[in-house]
Design an enzyme around this catalytic site. Structure first.
Site, PDB file in Angstrom:
ATOM      1  N   ASN A 202      37.612  31.270  35.316  1.00 59.34           N
ATOM      2  CA  ASN A 202      37.366  30.233  36.328  1.00 59.34           C
ATOM      3  C   ASN A 202      35.976  29.651  36.101  1.00 59.34           C
ATOM      4  O   ASN A 202      35.242  30.090  35.225  1.00 59.34           O
ATOM      5  CB  ASN A 202      37.544  30.804  37.741  1.00 59.34           C
ATOM      6  N   ASP A 272      42.375  37.076  40.643  1.00 57.48           N
ATOM      7  CA  ASP A 272      43.307  37.905  41.424  1.00 57.48           C
ATOM      8  C   ASP A 272      44.406  38.493  40.536  1.00 57.48           C
ATOM      9  O   ASP A 272      44.971  39.527  40.860  1.00 57.48           O
ATOM     10  CB  ASP A 272      43.936  37.079  42.546  1.00 57.48           C
ATOM     11  N   LYS A 282      46.571  36.671  17.792  1.00 53.07           N
ATOM     12  CA  LYS A 282      46.703  35.359  18.448  1.00 53.07           C
ATOM     13  C   LYS A 282      48.182  35.009  18.598  1.00 53.07           C
ATOM     14  O   LYS A 282      48.932  35.076  17.624  1.00 53.07           O
ATOM     15  CB  LYS A 282      45.976  34.325  17.579  1.00 53.07           C
ATOM     16  N   PHE A 318      32.356  37.138  50.024  1.00 54.53           N
ATOM     17  CA  PHE A 318      32.377  35.680  50.032  1.00 54.53           C
ATOM     18  C   PHE A 318      33.817  35.219  50.241  1.00 54.53           C
ATOM     19  O   PHE A 318      34.755  35.918  49.855  1.00 54.53           O
ATOM     20  CB  PHE A 318      31.866  35.125  48.693  1.00 54.53           C
ATOM     21  N   LYS A 332      39.721  37.759  56.604  1.00 50.13           N
ATOM     22  CA  LYS A 332      39.278  38.530  55.434  1.00 50.13           C
ATOM     23  C   LYS A 332      38.236  39.575  55.827  1.00 50.13           C
ATOM     24  O   LYS A 332      38.233  40.697  55.332  1.00 50.13           O
ATOM     25  CB  LYS A 332      38.657  37.556  54.417  1.00 50.13           C
ATOM     26  N   LYS A 336      39.205  43.430  55.118  1.00 50.14           N
ATOM     27  CA  LYS A 336      38.504  44.161  54.057  1.00 50.14           C
ATOM     28  C   LYS A 336      37.369  45.039  54.596  1.00 50.14           C
ATOM     29  O   LYS A 336      36.570  45.552  53.826  1.00 50.14           O
ATOM     30  CB  LYS A 336      37.986  43.180  53.000  1.00 50.14           C
TER      31      LYS A 336
HETATM   32  N1  CTP Z   1      37.093  39.877  45.462  1.00 51.72           N
HETATM   33  C1  CTP Z   1      37.030  41.107  44.837  1.00 51.72           C
HETATM   34  N2  CTP Z   1      38.029  41.535  44.030  1.00 51.72           N
HETATM   35  C2  CTP Z   1      39.132  40.777  43.850  1.00 51.72           C
HETATM   36  C3  CTP Z   1      39.218  39.517  44.486  1.00 51.72           C
HETATM   37  C4  CTP Z   1      38.181  39.107  45.278  1.00 51.72           C
HETATM   38  O1  CTP Z   1      36.006  41.805  44.998  1.00 51.72           O
HETATM   39  N3  CTP Z   1      40.088  41.206  43.054  1.00 51.72           N
HETATM   40  C5  CTP Z   1      36.025  39.473  46.370  1.00 51.72           C
HETATM   41  C6  CTP Z   1      35.197  38.296  45.944  1.00 51.72           C
HETATM   42  O2  CTP Z   1      34.053  38.694  45.169  1.00 51.72           O
HETATM   43  C7  CTP Z   1      34.782  37.697  47.273  1.00 51.72           C
HETATM   44  C8  CTP Z   1      35.937  38.004  48.182  1.00 51.72           C
HETATM   45  O3  CTP Z   1      36.641  39.064  47.566  1.00 51.72           O
HETATM   46  O4  CTP Z   1      33.656  38.355  47.804  1.00 51.72           O
HETATM   47  C9  CTP Z   1      36.867  36.865  48.474  1.00 51.72           C
HETATM   48  O5  CTP Z   1      37.674  36.560  47.440  1.00 51.72           O
HETATM   49  P1  CTP Z   1      38.985  35.631  47.603  1.00 51.72           P
HETATM   50  O6  CTP Z   1      39.544  35.473  46.262  1.00 51.72           O
HETATM   51  O7  CTP Z   1      38.643  34.412  48.375  1.00 51.72           O
HETATM   52  O8  CTP Z   1      39.869  36.497  48.559  1.00 51.72           O
HETATM   53  P2  CTP Z   1      41.276  37.086  48.399  1.00 51.72           P
HETATM   54  O9  CTP Z   1      41.241  38.397  49.045  1.00 51.72           O
HETATM   55  O10 CTP Z   1      41.657  37.027  46.969  1.00 51.72           O
HETATM   56  O11 CTP Z   1      42.154  36.175  49.292  1.00 51.72           O
HETATM   57  P3  CTP Z   1      43.026  34.864  49.003  1.00 51.72           P
HETATM   58  O12 CTP Z   1      43.401  34.909  47.569  1.00 51.72           O
HETATM   59  O13 CTP Z   1      44.119  35.063  49.951  1.00 51.72           O
HETATM   60  O14 CTP Z   1      42.118  33.711  49.354  1.00 51.72           O
END
Ligand code: CTP
Length: 390
Positions: A202, A272, A282, A318, A332, A336
């Site tokens: 990303n 995620d 490759k 975040f 969230k 969490k």
């Molecule tokens: N985060 C993490 N590990 C993951 C995904 C996210 O530690 N596998 C942490 C990020 O560093 C951030 C927070 O979770 O502090 C929010 O991430 P976000 O992707 O917005 O939240 P999700 O729980 O993935 O929710 P959604 O995809 O439903 O928005």
């Protein structure tokens, strides 16, 4: 703070007005003092305009003892650039012009120097000996950095960037209220391998996480910075960096470090999902057919730390949201087990990935809510640290 910025005669003097501007922007009052040679590189008018104060450069101007009144006025002295000449003079107690006289009179108060010179001059034993002498007196050095020099060669001798000098000023004026504490920060993106040359990633630059690590370390904390792939570098004796690539590597480093930390701020943009398989060669195209990637979920680092957290630890996450921002962030925070969540809305211009600015809302589990204007990521970092460590 009342800061005197001293400018000596090197080409990097052209960056001094930018430093003055940054210090003013941070709320400091600034007066400039320059050597005669400095004014070959930057004009009196520029320095007086940016500082909004008259310049001090003539020791004998109208018979006044301005070096004494300026040392009484100033609470900190920053010499940028500091040439080999001024470094040598101060190390040997020589005061033969306005700035060197001010420097000798400026005892008992913080002095920061940003040396800048040709790399061979910098490496000369006399300069190195003088630098060591000044350091032993408590004068703080910022830089010099390695890079292309005005004389056409590359090496160590470039003046540190004005933002780095301003950060050193910030660090010097910060009360060390987090001394003795350990904090964990995650930063940057994660890369999830598809094959030997491709990944899912990303646009996260890591800037927000690095600014948080810097601010925590400046406040006296030891910082474990676990960073995904980024071009950023950081150099602070209290920041211990672990570089990782994938979410699973970040998970391993973060869960290992968390139990010995007073708190953690997870600002990384963790993928995620990852491909369920990664080939070590490759992948080749298969005729004109499309391709399907099978993805599996990555471990949620933040949620895991939330389940490990003791009542003594602070956990901050975040949330990057596009709609229903506050409700999603609040959800969230609870799900969490966080103490604070920092909400970024992608609807805000200038906030989010890659840019140098951010605009956030910091929501606390106790119902507190702090909204920031659009600010530099450094300023947002200060606001976050102030809010969560109060
Ligand atoms: N985060 C993490 N590990 C993951 C995904 C996210 O530690 N596998 C942490 C990020 O560093 C951030 C927070 O979770 O502090 C929010 O991430 P976000 O992707 O917005 O939240 P999700 O729980 O993935 O929710 P959604 O995809 O439903 O928005």
């Amino acid at each position: 703070m009342r800061i005197v910025v001293g400018i000596t005669g090197g080409i990097a003097a052209y960056k001094a007005p930018e430093l003055v501007r940054l210090l003013k922007k941070a709320g400091h009052e600034v007066r400039c003092a320059a050597t005669e040679h400095a004014l070959e590189f930057v004009t009196r008018t520029t320095l007086e305009t940016v500082s909004q104060n008259s310049l001090y450069c003539d020791l004998f101007a109208s018979g006044r003892t301005e070096h004494i009144s300026l040392k009484d006025w100033g609470e900190m002295l920053v010499i940028a650039p500091a040439t080999a000449n001024i470094i040598g003079k101060v190390a040997n107690g020589i005061a033969d012009d306005a700035l060197s006289t001010l420097l000798l009179a400026f005892s008992g108060k913080p002095v920061i120097m940003a040396p800048a010179m040709n790399c061979e001059m910098w490496a000369h034993p006399a300069v190195q000996r003088n630098i060591e002498t000044l350091k032993s007196w408590g004068i703080r050095m910022v830089g010099p950095e390695e890079g292309e020099l005005a004389c056409g060669v590359s090496g160590v001798g470039r003046m540190a960037e004005p933002a780095a000098i301003a950060a050193a000023v910030y660090a010097a004026v910060q009360p060390q209220q987090l001394q003795g504490q350990h904090w964990l920060v995650t930063a940057g993106p994660t890369y999830e391998r598809i094959d030997s040359v491709r990944f899912i990633g990303n646009y996260s630059s890591g800037k927000m996480g690095f600014a948080l690590a810097q601010t925590l370390a400046d406040a006296g904390a030891e910082v474990e910075l676990v960073s995904g792939p980024t071009s950023l570098s950081i150099n602070h004796p209290r920041i211990h960096r672990t570089s990782v690539e994938s979410a699973r590597e970040m998970y391993a480093a973060a869960t290992e470090a968390f139990p010995r930390c007073n708190g953690a701020i997870l600002s990384a943009a963790v993928a995620d999902y990852r491909p369920s398989e990664c080939t070590d060669h490759k992948l080749k195209k298969n005729g004109s057919e499309g391709m399907h990637l099978d993805l599996v979920q990555n471990p949620d680092i933040l949620a895991t730390l939330g389940s490990m957290k003791t009542s003594e630890q602070t956990l901050v996450g975040f949330a990057l949201e596009t709609d229903n921002e506050e409700a999603n962030a609040q959800h969230k925070l609870e799900k969490k087990n966080l103490d604070y969540i920092v909400l970024n809305s992608l609807r805000d211009k200038g906030a989010g990935f890659g840019v140098d600015t951010n605009k956030v809302t910091i929501i606390g589990r106790n119902g507190s809510r702090k909204e920031s204007p659009l600010m530099s990521k450094q300023e947002v970092a200060h606001l976050i640290i102030k809010t969560i460590t109060l």
